[in-house]
Design a protein around this motif. Structure first.
Motif, PDB file in Angstrom:
ATOM      1  N   LEU A  12       0.842  -1.197   0.000  1.00  0.00           N
ATOM      2  CA  LEU A  12       0.000   0.000   0.000  1.00  0.00           C
ATOM      3  C   LEU A  12       0.877   1.247   0.000  1.00  0.00           C
ATOM      4  CD1 LEU A  12      -2.709   1.586   0.407  1.00  0.00           C
ATOM      5  CD2 LEU A  12      -2.371   1.246   2.875  1.00  0.00           C
ATOM      6  N   ARG A 102      -5.141   7.540   9.510  1.00  0.00           N
ATOM      7  CA  ARG A 102      -4.789   6.116   9.578  1.00  0.00           C
ATOM      8  C   ARG A 102      -6.024   5.249   9.730  1.00  0.00           C
ATOM      9  NH1 ARG A 102      -0.613   8.119  13.932  1.00  0.00           N
ATOM     10  NH2 ARG A 102       0.873   9.116  12.519  1.00  0.00           N
ATOM     11  N   VAL A 120       3.022  -1.541   4.207  1.00  0.00           N
ATOM     12  CA  VAL A 120       2.808  -0.130   3.917  1.00  0.00           C
ATOM     13  C   VAL A 120       4.165   0.475   3.565  1.00  0.00           C
ATOM     14  CG1 VAL A 120       2.107   2.100   4.824  1.00  0.00           C
ATOM     15  CG2 VAL A 120       0.854   0.046   5.473  1.00  0.00           C
ATOM     16  N   SER A 122       6.249   3.970   2.799  1.00  0.00           N
ATOM     17  CA  SER A 122       6.142   5.417   2.971  1.00  0.00           C
ATOM     18  C   SER A 122       7.526   6.036   3.064  1.00  0.00           C
ATOM     19  CB  SER A 122       5.327   5.761   4.223  1.00  0.00           C
ATOM     20  OG  SER A 122       6.131   5.682   5.380  1.00  0.00           O
ATOM     21  N   ALA A 131       1.121   1.299  10.044  1.00  0.00           N
ATOM     22  CA  ALA A 131       1.078  -0.164   9.927  1.00  0.00           C
ATOM     23  C   ALA A 131       0.395  -0.788  11.134  1.00  0.00           C
ATOM     24  CB  ALA A 131       2.493  -0.715   9.761  1.00  0.00           C
ATOM     25  N   HIS A 145       6.021  -2.197   7.777  1.00  0.00           N
ATOM     26  CA  HIS A 145       6.267  -0.863   7.239  1.00  0.00           C
ATOM     27  C   HIS A 145       7.624  -0.862   6.550  1.00  0.00           C
ATOM     28  CE1 HIS A 145       8.081   3.259   7.535  1.00  0.00           C
ATOM     29  NE2 HIS A 145       7.044   3.438   6.754  1.00  0.00           N
TER      30      HIS A 145
END
Length: 347
Positions: A12, A102, A120, A122, A131, A145
């Motif tokens: 994601l 979130r 996730v 980022s 996360a 993450h």
């Protein structure tokens, strides 16, 4: 950076992408390489001028055709909720607490999209907490993450910087995005109203490209004969050349006519027009400049007469109003017209 040795089932990436820049593209590409599937979500509230959902979606789908791209505003979110039969919500505001965003994403992925993720990606410090929230929504295996260039050493740019002056930071934009952010000016006018002269003069004044009228070029190459099918060809080619020129433009692009002009002539000459040409006539521009018919009418052998010019000018005024398209009237000498356009472009 950690986690890229693993292969995640679904990754994601969430962002505003206002606009999409090479830092974003690095992030999404890393996520794509490390995930079997990739979900990319974009939303911002409020919207930024000129960076609407349709434009952002176009960038993301063009650059990442294998990704599942979801670009939202409140209306689009409402449609998704209705399709899933879940109560509608509105997007969180950009200034809302990070936890609101979130939890919104947890609800979106699990309840609305039914696309749970296990990683996730980022470039922000909120990533680990993001996360953890998703884990609580899913009540399943941990959500990883993966941090990508959080220090901005590989791509030293931010969306805020690019928004302040996209052209000054053009090196951080892909050609597709950079071209779409060029300010496109459509110069419109009846026969012998100075639109071609003005387009070329504006190009010289601002030091940027202009797109000449393809219809006249085709007319001359065919010894002054145009058939019905030529008009759709003209509309398509005019936009193709405009898109090509935008790839080379820095800040502005001046366009001598558009398919709206072609549509007028098609109906005038043949009493009808193809549906595609009517659709092309709605091609949007950042600024429409309508030249007043205050030049002495010059007959070059291709034009009708002054009464036709006045009728054509009136049709343009009425059609722009009917379509709800704002436009700027310019009049006077070429220099005066340049000053009038410059006042709008540099305001």
């Amino acid at each position: 950076m950690t986690g890229l040795a693993s292969k995640y089932k679904r990754g994601l990436v969430v962002g505003k992408f206002c606009p999409l820049h090479k830092g974003h593209e690095l992030l999404i590409n890393r996520a794509r390489e490390a995930s079997e599937e990739l979900l990319v979500v974009s939303y911002t509230k409020p919207e930024f001028p000129g960076l609407d959902p349709a434009r952002r979606e176009g960038w993301l789908r063009a650059q990442f055709p294998q990704a599942h791209v979801v670009v939202l505003d409140d209306a689009r979110l409402g449609v998704l909720c209705a399709a899933r039969g879940v109560p509608a919500r509105t997007l969180p505001h950009n200034d809302d607490d990070g936890d609101d965003h979130r939890h919104f994403m947890g609800w979106l992925c699990w309840t609305v999209l039914d696309l749970p993720v296990d990683a996730v990606f980022s470039s922000e410090d909120y990533g680990p907490g993001f996360a953890r929230v998703l884990e609580r929504y899913y009540a399943r295996a941990p959500v990883a993450h993966v941090s990508v260039d959080q220090a901005r050493t590989l791509v030293p740019v931010s969306g805020t910087l690019v928004r302040q002056d996209p052209q000054a930071h053009a090196a951080f934009l892909s050609p597709l995005v950079r071209a779409s952010l060029v300010t496109r000016v459509f110069v419109l006018g009846g026969e012998s109203s100075g639109k071609t002269t003005l387009s070329a003069a504006l190009s010289a004044h601002f030091g940027c490209p202009w797109v000449a009228e393809y219809g006249r070029e085709l007319w001359e190459s065919q010894d002054g004969i145009l058939v019905y099918d030529d008009l759709l060809k003209i509309g398509r080619e005019q936009l193709r050349r405009e898109a090509q020129a935008a790839m080379q433009a820095q800040r502005w692009l001046f366009c001598d006519t558009s398919p709206l002009t072609t549509y007028f002539y098609c109906v005038e000459m043949f009493g009808k027009a193809e549906a595609e040409l009517l659709d092309l006539a709605g091609h949007a521009y950042d600024l429409v400049v309508l030249c007043a018919p205050d030049f002495p009418f010059i007959q070059d052998g291709t034009r009708r007469d002054d009464s036709f010019r006045l009728r054509q000018h009136a049709w343009y005024q009425a059609e722009l109003a009917r379509r709800g398209i704002a436009f700027v009237n310019v009049s006077g000498s070429v220099d005066e017209r340049i000053r009038q356009v410059a006042q709008v472009l540099t305001a």
